[in-house]
Write a protein that holds these residues in place. Structure first.
Motif, PDB file in Angstrom:
ATOM      1  N   ASP A 198      -4.493  -1.481 -10.904  1.00 10.85           N
ATOM      2  CA  ASP A 198      -2.985  -1.639 -11.594  1.00 10.85           C
ATOM      3  C   ASP A 198      -2.797  -2.368 -12.151  1.00 10.85           C
ATOM      4  OD1 ASP A 198      -3.583   0.999 -11.217  1.00 10.85           O
ATOM      5  OD2 ASP A 198      -1.854   2.024 -10.325  1.00 10.85           O
ATOM      6  N   SER A 201       0.576   7.647   2.799  1.00  8.24           N
ATOM      7  CA  SER A 201      -0.715   7.350   2.034  1.00  8.24           C
ATOM      8  C   SER A 201      -1.128   6.598   1.847  1.00  8.24           C
ATOM      9  CB  SER A 201      -0.783   8.424   1.215  1.00  8.24           C
ATOM     10  OG  SER A 201       0.628   8.852   0.132  1.00  8.24           O
ATOM     11  N   THR A 209       2.111  -6.184  -3.639  1.00  8.38           N
ATOM     12  CA  THR A 209       1.545  -6.369  -3.995  1.00  8.38           C
ATOM     13  C   THR A 209       0.669  -7.008  -4.755  1.00  8.38           C
ATOM     14  OG1 THR A 209       0.991  -3.823  -4.364  1.00  8.38           O
ATOM     15  CG2 THR A 209      -0.515  -5.248  -5.323  1.00  8.38           C
ATOM     16  N   LEU A 220       0.741  -1.011   0.616  1.00  7.66           N
ATOM     17  CA  LEU A 220       0.036   0.085   0.274  1.00  7.66           C
ATOM     18  C   LEU A 220       0.437   1.030  -0.132  1.00  7.66           C
ATOM     19  CD1 LEU A 220      -2.404  -1.372   2.587  1.00  7.66           C
ATOM     20  CD2 LEU A 220      -2.727  -0.924   0.065  1.00  7.66           C
ATOM     21  N   LYS A 221       2.130   1.565  -0.310  1.00  7.38           N
ATOM     22  CA  LYS A 221       2.937   2.386  -0.283  1.00  7.38           C
ATOM     23  C   LYS A 221       3.104   2.738  -1.918  1.00  7.38           C
ATOM     24  CE  LYS A 221       5.083   1.396   4.786  1.00  7.38           C
ATOM     25  NZ  LYS A 221       6.452   0.691   4.565  1.00  7.38           N
ATOM     26  N   ALA A 222       4.325   4.417  -1.998  1.00  4.15           N
ATOM     27  CA  ALA A 222       4.440   3.931  -2.703  1.00  4.15           C
ATOM     28  C   ALA A 222       6.087   3.353  -2.985  1.00  4.15           C
ATOM     29  CB  ALA A 222       4.989   5.666  -3.485  1.00  4.15           C
ATOM     30  N   HIS A 244      -1.452   3.636  -0.990  1.00  2.00           N
ATOM     31  CA  HIS A 244      -1.737   3.976  -2.267  1.00  2.00           C
ATOM     32  C   HIS A 244      -2.544   2.279  -2.309  1.00  2.00           C
ATOM     33  CE1 HIS A 244       0.854   6.695  -2.710  1.00  2.00           C
ATOM     34  NE2 HIS A 244       1.919   6.256  -2.359  1.00  2.00           N
ATOM     35  N   TRP A 245      -4.429   2.538  -2.109  1.00  4.83           N
ATOM     36  CA  TRP A 245      -5.112   1.333  -2.881  1.00  4.83           C
ATOM     37  C   TRP A 245      -5.305   1.103  -4.744  1.00  4.83           C
ATOM     38  CZ3 TRP A 245      -6.708  -1.378   1.848  1.00  4.83           C
ATOM     39  CH2 TRP A 245      -6.332  -0.586   2.735  1.00  4.83           C
ATOM     40  N   GLU A 246      -4.503   2.008  -5.197  1.00  5.07           N
ATOM     41  CA  GLU A 246      -4.815   1.874  -6.512  1.00  5.07           C
ATOM     42  C   GLU A 246      -3.527   0.588  -7.322  1.00  5.07           C
ATOM     43  OE1 GLU A 246      -1.415   5.200  -5.899  1.00  5.07           O
ATOM     44  OE2 GLU A 246      -3.791   4.330  -5.069  1.00  5.07           O
ATOM     45  N   ASN A 247      -2.748   0.357  -5.958  1.00  5.85           N
ATOM     46  CA  ASN A 247      -1.675  -1.220  -6.525  1.00  5.85           C
ATOM     47  C   ASN A 247      -2.194  -2.279  -7.071  1.00  5.85           C
ATOM     48  OD1 ASN A 247       0.306   1.597  -6.307  1.00  5.85           O
ATOM     49  ND2 ASN A 247       0.736   0.675  -4.029  1.00  5.85           N
ATOM     50  N   ALA A 275       6.852  -1.912  -5.237  1.00  9.32           N
ATOM     51  CA  ALA A 275       5.402  -1.685  -4.448  1.00  9.32           C
ATOM     52  C   ALA A 275       4.550  -2.320  -5.117  1.00  9.32           C
ATOM     53  CB  ALA A 275       4.629  -0.032  -4.184  1.00  9.32           C
TER      54      ALA A 275
END
Length: 318
Positions: free
Chosen positions: A104, A96, A288, A79-81, A98-101, A284
């Motif tokens: 994506d 922050s 994931t 969930l990180k960059a 990063h749920w978009e991982n 990241a």
């Protein structure tokens, strides 16, 4: 006139005691209450037992947390960059999320294809190892033939030989057969396993031989005894072997790396290499993908945990 009861002699007392025992009545006698000991409620050993058990639970909790630390770090890193994954000290709570991982990753690599290939190989190889291992183990455990124990020990000794010792000859054989860059090469190489034969044989030895002898007297063949009697009695061992084989095949990296070159044939372990570049890596995304690859194994283990523990405990490995 007041009468006094005479005491009974020993013979009459013995006879009365025996008659009471025959009627299921315990003879009356003085009741003595022993002193409170370490094993009695309220005894001096009761607090000590509570403290020792509490300390045991604390130690087990700490060890369990230590085992889960790598998985928790992997989950948090997913969930990180990329720049925040390997920071020192470790940031257990990302700045922050990063749920978009998790969205994506499906578009950056053909993850569905990799997961499907891993599932196909794991299911097929697991089914073949359970079949061949249980069948060979029945021969070594319940069928008597000359040199049985010698052959079994020689076969089990192959477990001690590292795979790197015969990796090159295996590759040459598969290349001569034209099976390189196919799933069939991995299936043929992993369809047989000495460990599975050992595990199933140890369990078969716990089944009484009288069961097989009675089936033979009834006219049942060896194949029928194995399929209709021995296998239904061996569900815990079969589940243990299936779970271990599935996990090992799913996590296998070197086998697919050597034999599979086509991207459409890659497993999920090879697919994660797509995020490793020459000059940089998407750490990241790697985390994931690792989280997603662990989920099928977690589900399989939770479903077969009861049979797994029972099969290991009764297979001569304790």
């Amino acid at each position: 006139m007041k009468t006094t009861a005479l005491p009974k002699d020993s013979d009459s007392l013995t006879a009365e005691s025996s008659r009471s025992s025959d009627r299921g009545i315990a003879p009356a006698g003085p009741r003595r209450r022993g002193p409170a000991g370490p094993g009695r409620p309220g005894g001096p050993g009761r607090p000590g037992r509570i403290i020792s058990r509490a300390m045991l639970y604390v130690v087990l909790t700490v060890l369990s947390a230590a085992v889960l630390v790598p998985f928790i770090w992997m989950l948090v890193s997913s969930l990180k960059a990329d720049s925040e994954v390997f920071t020192a000290p470790i940031q257990w709570i990302p700045k922050s999320f990063h749920w978009e991982n998790f969205a994506d990753i499906w578009t950056e690599i053909p993850l569905w294809t990799y997961l499907g290939n891993s599932l196909f190989l794991s299911v097929v190889i697991t089914a073949l190892q359970v079949l061949t291992g249980s069948f060979a183990a029945y021969g070594f455990a319940k069928v008597r033939f000359p040199g049985r124990d010698v052959v079994f020990m020689a076969y089990i000794a192959t477990i001690a030989v590292p795979w790197q010792a015969y990796m090159v000859p295996q590759y040459i054989i598969m290349q001569k057969l034209g099976l390189v860059n196919t799933h069939l090469s991995l299936i043929l190489l992993q369809a047989f396993g000495a460990f599975g034969v050992f595990l199933m044989r140890q369990y078969y030895l716990t089944i009484p031989d009288e069961v097989s002898e009675a089936a033979r007297l009834d006219g049942l063949s060896e194949y029928g005894i194995w399929a209709r009697i021995v296998l239904p009695l061996s569900k815990p061992a079969l589940a243990s072997l299936a779970l271990l084989t599935f996990v090992n095949t799913w996590n296998d990296y070197m086998g697919p790396f050597i034999y599979l070159t086509d991207n459409n044939l890659w497993t999920v372990q090879l697919g994660l290499r797509s995020f490793v570049g020459m000059y940089s890596s998407e750490y990241a995304m790697i985390m994931t993908g690792s989280v997603l690859s662990v989920l099928p194994i977690l589900v399989v283990f939770l479903l077969g945990q009861r049979y797994f523990v029972q099969g290991i405990a009764t297979s001569g490995m304790k």
